[in-house]
Design a protein around this motif. Structure first.
Motif, short mmCIF file in Angstrom:
data_model
loop_
_atom_site.label_atom_id
_atom_site.label_comp_id
_atom_site.label_asym_id
_atom_site.label_seq_id
_atom_site.Cartn_x
_atom_site.Cartn_y
_atom_site.Cartn_z
N VAL A 349 0.88 -1.16 0.00
CA VAL A 349 0.00 0.00 0.00
C VAL A 349 0.92 1.22 0.00
CG1 VAL A 349 -2.14 -0.88 1.01
CG2 VAL A 349 -0.24 -0.28 2.52
N LYS A 350 0.74 2.08 -1.02
CA LYS A 350 1.63 3.23 -1.16
C LYS A 350 0.83 4.45 -1.61
CE LYS A 350 5.70 2.88 -3.16
NZ LYS A 350 6.67 3.12 -2.06
N SER A 351 1.30 5.61 -1.15
CA SER A 351 0.75 6.88 -1.64
C SER A 351 1.91 7.88 -1.71
CB SER A 351 -0.35 7.40 -0.70
OG SER A 351 0.20 7.72 0.57
N PRO A 352 1.82 8.88 -2.59
CA PRO A 352 0.72 9.11 -3.54
C PRO A 352 0.83 8.26 -4.80
CG PRO A 352 2.35 10.83 -3.79
CD PRO A 352 2.84 9.96 -2.66
N ASN A 353 1.79 7.30 -4.81
CA ASN A 353 2.02 6.48 -5.99
C ASN A 353 0.80 5.67 -6.40
OD1 ASN A 353 4.30 6.68 -4.06
ND2 ASN A 353 5.49 6.00 -5.80
N ALA A 354 -0.14 5.49 -5.49
CA ALA A 354 -1.38 4.78 -5.79
C ALA A 354 -1.13 3.29 -6.06
CB ALA A 354 -2.13 5.43 -6.93
N THR A 357 -3.78 -2.63 -1.98
CA THR A 357 -3.86 -4.07 -1.80
C THR A 357 -5.32 -4.50 -1.94
OG1 THR A 357 -1.89 -4.40 -0.43
CG2 THR A 357 -3.69 -5.95 -0.11
N GLN A 358 -5.56 -5.44 -2.85
CA GLN A 358 -6.91 -5.97 -3.03
C GLN A 358 -7.04 -7.31 -2.31
OE1 GLN A 358 -9.74 -5.70 -6.65
NE2 GLN A 358 -8.60 -7.58 -6.99
N LEU A 359 -8.07 -7.44 -1.51
CA LEU A 359 -8.34 -8.66 -0.76
C LEU A 359 -9.43 -9.45 -1.47
CD1 LEU A 359 -8.58 -7.16 2.86
CD2 LEU A 359 -6.53 -7.90 1.63
N THR A 360 -9.27 -10.76 -1.49
CA THR A 360 -10.34 -11.64 -1.96
C THR A 360 -10.78 -12.48 -0.78
OG1 THR A 360 -9.40 -11.71 -4.20
CG2 THR A 360 -10.99 -13.43 -3.62
N LEU A 361 -11.89 -12.12 -0.21
CA LEU A 361 -12.39 -12.76 1.01
C LEU A 361 -13.38 -13.85 0.61
CD1 LEU A 361 -12.57 -12.89 4.06
CD2 LEU A 361 -14.24 -11.04 3.99
N ASN A 362 -13.07 -15.11 0.95
CA ASN A 362 -13.92 -16.22 0.57
C ASN A 362 -15.14 -16.27 1.48
OD1 ASN A 362 -15.08 -18.69 -0.18
ND2 ASN A 362 -13.06 -19.53 -0.73
N ILE A 363 -16.19 -15.56 1.08
CA ILE A 363 -17.39 -15.47 1.90
C ILE A 363 -18.10 -16.83 1.97
CG2 ILE A 363 -19.65 -14.33 2.09
CD1 ILE A 363 -18.37 -11.87 0.82
N PHE A 395 9.95 5.85 3.80
CA PHE A 395 8.61 6.36 4.02
C PHE A 395 7.94 5.63 5.19
CE2 PHE A 395 8.38 7.23 -0.84
CZ PHE A 395 9.37 8.19 -0.69
N SER A 396 7.10 6.35 5.90
CA SER A 396 6.40 5.76 7.04
C SER A 396 5.20 4.96 6.58
CB SER A 396 5.96 6.86 8.00
OG SER A 396 5.12 7.79 7.34
N ALA A 397 4.69 4.11 7.46
CA ALA A 397 3.50 3.32 7.14
C ALA A 397 2.30 4.25 7.02
CB ALA A 397 3.25 2.29 8.23
N PRO A 398 1.35 3.95 6.12
CA PRO A 398 0.14 4.76 6.04
C PRO A 398 -0.53 4.86 7.41
CG PRO A 398 0.23 3.24 4.20
CD PRO A 398 1.36 2.87 5.11
N SER A 399 -0.90 6.06 7.79
CA SER A 399 -1.51 6.23 9.11
C SER A 399 -2.91 5.65 9.16
CB SER A 399 -1.54 7.71 9.48
OG SER A 399 -2.25 8.46 8.50
N THR A 400 -3.62 5.66 8.02
CA THR A 400 -4.99 5.18 7.98
C THR A 400 -5.25 4.43 6.68
OG1 THR A 400 -5.69 7.13 9.24
CG2 THR A 400 -7.42 5.83 8.22
N LEU A 401 -5.92 3.28 6.78
CA LEU A 401 -6.34 2.53 5.60
C LEU A 401 -7.86 2.50 5.53
CD1 LEU A 401 -3.98 -0.61 5.46
CD2 LEU A 401 -3.78 1.54 4.19
N LEU A 402 -8.37 2.64 4.32
CA LEU A 402 -9.79 2.51 4.05
C LEU A 402 -10.05 1.13 3.47
CD1 LEU A 402 -12.70 3.74 3.45
CD2 LEU A 402 -11.74 4.40 1.22
N LEU A 403 -11.09 0.45 3.95
CA LEU A 403 -11.51 -0.84 3.40
C LEU A 403 -12.93 -0.69 2.89
CD1 LEU A 403 -11.01 -4.40 4.80
CD2 LEU A 403 -13.30 -3.66 4.16
N LEU A 466 -7.86 -2.05 -0.03
CA LEU A 466 -7.21 -1.32 1.06
C LEU A 466 -6.49 -0.13 0.46
CD1 LEU A 466 -5.68 -4.24 3.18
CD2 LEU A 466 -7.72 -2.90 3.72
N ILE A 467 -6.89 1.08 0.86
CA ILE A 467 -6.39 2.31 0.24
C ILE A 467 -5.89 3.27 1.33
CG2 ILE A 467 -7.03 4.31 -1.17
CD1 ILE A 467 -9.24 2.61 -2.39
N PRO A 468 -4.67 3.80 1.22
CA PRO A 468 -4.22 4.82 2.18
C PRO A 468 -5.06 6.09 2.03
CG PRO A 468 -2.36 3.89 0.96
CD PRO A 468 -3.61 3.44 0.26
N VAL A 469 -5.56 6.60 3.13
CA VAL A 469 -6.42 7.78 3.08
C VAL A 469 -6.02 8.79 4.15
CG1 VAL A 469 -8.43 6.65 2.05
CG2 VAL A 469 -8.16 6.68 4.55
#
Length: 525
Positions: A349-354, A357-363, A395-403, A466-469
């Motif tokens: 997960v990187k910004s602003p490089n965009a 991470t895409q998750l595939t959750l086996n529901i 670079f530091s870890a993203p402070s917040t991730l959006l799911l 999962l997107i850094p926001v």
């Protein structure tokens, strides 16, 4: 632990169904305990790195970034420029018209005559004399200042910037992507006499801040003088940009004089905004949280305690809430990094490089054998791998991730939505667990499971992004309310431990990987 989780579930059900009476409280808990049971499960979540679309990333940000740094993961430079605007505050008025003055009353301001004598413009003058004195109205100087709350890289690195003037204000309604280049789009003034100032600076400005500042001080600023001769868009020439603003406010013959403090009129007629472009240097990136435009001038107040004293005064215009970010990024480096993650046990997960991470959750795995149960909790834990490099400039870890669901990403940002705890969620980085925890997404999983059973699930129904926001809050009394979620423009990067499938829980490949912990509840038969 099981008894504790059971008790929490029981109390939740109790509160959802209780009335004003407490007469049967003890009996209610006992009844629930006798009639409910629970089960637990844990599955791993497959993941992959995906490239974000720069044209789909809204460039509006509460913070501005300026500078250039080398990204040792993509082996390329990231350069940040931005557009910004300044306006008078809503409670600032011309003193001659009432309330709080932005500039002193015209009759108090001092001007130099042809002989270099400093004189007040004065009042009770005939029209010709007053008009002649108005020609001498001049600001001492004008400064555009950016306040830096934090930075990455070397605070002593020599950097260079250029300030250009916009032809017109940027739109409040248009969505600008980070790939938007105002220079290439012809949004800048390029005619003779327009603003075009360069400045060399370091974030740690030892001269301006004083040598006694500590190296850990976060109070830094960058000031750019706007003191050269300036020609306005209507062709008039002024001694500097501050004089231009003063005359527009105070000269009754100027276009803006009757605009008072109207911010829209100010942007359209006086000062559409500025473009700050990084033009030289490498190794530092500034996070800018505030902008001011300050005009310095002199005035004398005959009715004051010291009527002969000449006062040095300032008129300050403040930056607007949002800036428009522009980032220059090497796409080849991003593509190579995504390919690298395919053959390794991590995603990015990187910004602003965009890079997301895409998750595939086996529901289906989640609900297998629990088709009639209620999902009490689905908690997602996203572990972070430690940095590959120990450099202080990594670079530091993203402070917040959006799911949120993959097929909802575009709509979420276009409509400027905020997380609702039902279809979208945010999690903050925790150093204590070295990762991100999404506390309970059971509502979303239940909704998707229902859509699947009804044949309404789309192709990406079990995929999540999962997107850094960047998030911001407003306060209402003692309450803290989330009011904005936007793409992060900060230099942030992290590797996340990849998992491959949900079936083989004992596989070494999945050890410590992204996983979901589930709690089911059901009534006893």
């Amino acid at each position: 632990m099981k008894r504790f989780l059971f008790l929490i579930s029981a109390i939740s059900l109790l509160l959802a169904s209780c009335d004003d009476s407490t007469d049967t409280l003890g009996g209610s808990i006992t009844d629930i305990s006798d009639n409910m049971e629970f089960d637990t499960n844990e599955i791993y979540i497959a993941s992959e790195s995906v490239k974000g679309d720069p044209d789909a990333i809204n460039a509006r940000s509460s913070y501005a970034y300026l500078g250039q740094m080398y990204d040792d993961e993509t082996f390329s430079n990231i350069k940040a420029d931005f557009m910004t605007q300044v306006v008078p505050l809503v409670n600032q008025y011309l003193q001659s018209y009432n309330r709080v003055s932005l500039f002193a009353h015209i009759d108090s301001i001092m001007v130099f005559d042809d002989n270099g004598t400093l004189l007040p413009i004065g009042k009770d003058l005939d029209e010709e004399t007053r008009a002649k004195k108005m020609q001498y109205l001049k600001a001492d100087s004008c400064m555009l200042t950016f306040y830096v709350s934090s930075h990455q890289g070397d605070s002593l690195a020599q950097m260079s910037l250029c300030v250009r003037e916009l032809k017109e204000p940027y739109s409040e309604t248009e969505e600008y992507p980070i790939s938007f280049d105002p220079e290439a789009k012809g949004l800048l003034r390029t005619d003779a006499g327009s603003l075009n100032e360069t400045r060399t600076y370091s974030i740690k400005n030892m001269v301006a801040e004083g040598l006694k500042k500590t190296s850990t001080s976060s109070s830094h600023y960058i000031s750019i003088p706007l003191n050269r001769e300036y020609k306005s868009r209507d062709g008039e020439t002024y001694s500097n940009y501050g004089t231009y603003l003063m005359k527009q406010y105070l000269d009754e013959n100027a276009n803006y004089h009757y605009g008072y403090n109207n911010q829209t009129t100010f942007l359209e007629q006086l000062s559409p905004g500025f473009f700050l472009k990084h033009i030289g240097g490498e190794g530092a990136m500034s996070k800018i949280t505030a902008t001011t435009l300050t005009t310095y001038y002199r005035a004398k107040f005959p009715n004051s305690a010291k009527p002969d004293s000449i006062h040095r005064l300032t008129a300050v215009f403040s930056g607007t809430e949002e800036s428009i970010q522009h980032s220059t990024i090497n796409d080849d480096g991003i593509d190579n990094l995504i390919e690298r993650s395919k053959v390794n046990d991590f995603t990015y997960v990187k910004s602003p490089n965009a890079i997301y991470t895409q998750l595939t959750l086996n529901i289906l795995d989640i609900m297998e054998g629990h088709e009639s149960d209620s999902l009490s909790t689905v908690r997602i834990f996203v572990p972070r791998l430690n940095k590959e490099s120990d450099s202080e400039y990594t670079f530091s870890a993203p402070s917040t991730l959006l799911l949120l669901p993959t097929d909802s990403v575009k709509n979420f940002f276009e409509k400027k939505q905020v997380t609702n705890g039902r279809t979208s969620y945010v999690a903050s980085f925790s150093s204590s667990v070295n990762g991100y925890t999404f506390g309970n997404i059971s509502s979303l999983i239940s909704t998707l499971w229902k859509a699947y059973k009804e044949g309404k699930a789309g192709d990406d129904w079990n995929k999540f992004m999962l997107i850094p926001v960047e998030i911001s809050y407003s306060t209402m009394g003692s309450a803290k309310l989330l009011n904005k979620v936007s793409h992060s423009m900060a230099l942030e990067s992290s590797r996340l431990r990849k998992s491959y499938n949900s079936g083989d829980k004992s596989s070494d490949k999945n050890y410590g990987a992204i996983r979901a912990s589930i709690i089911y509840t059901r009534y006893k038969e």
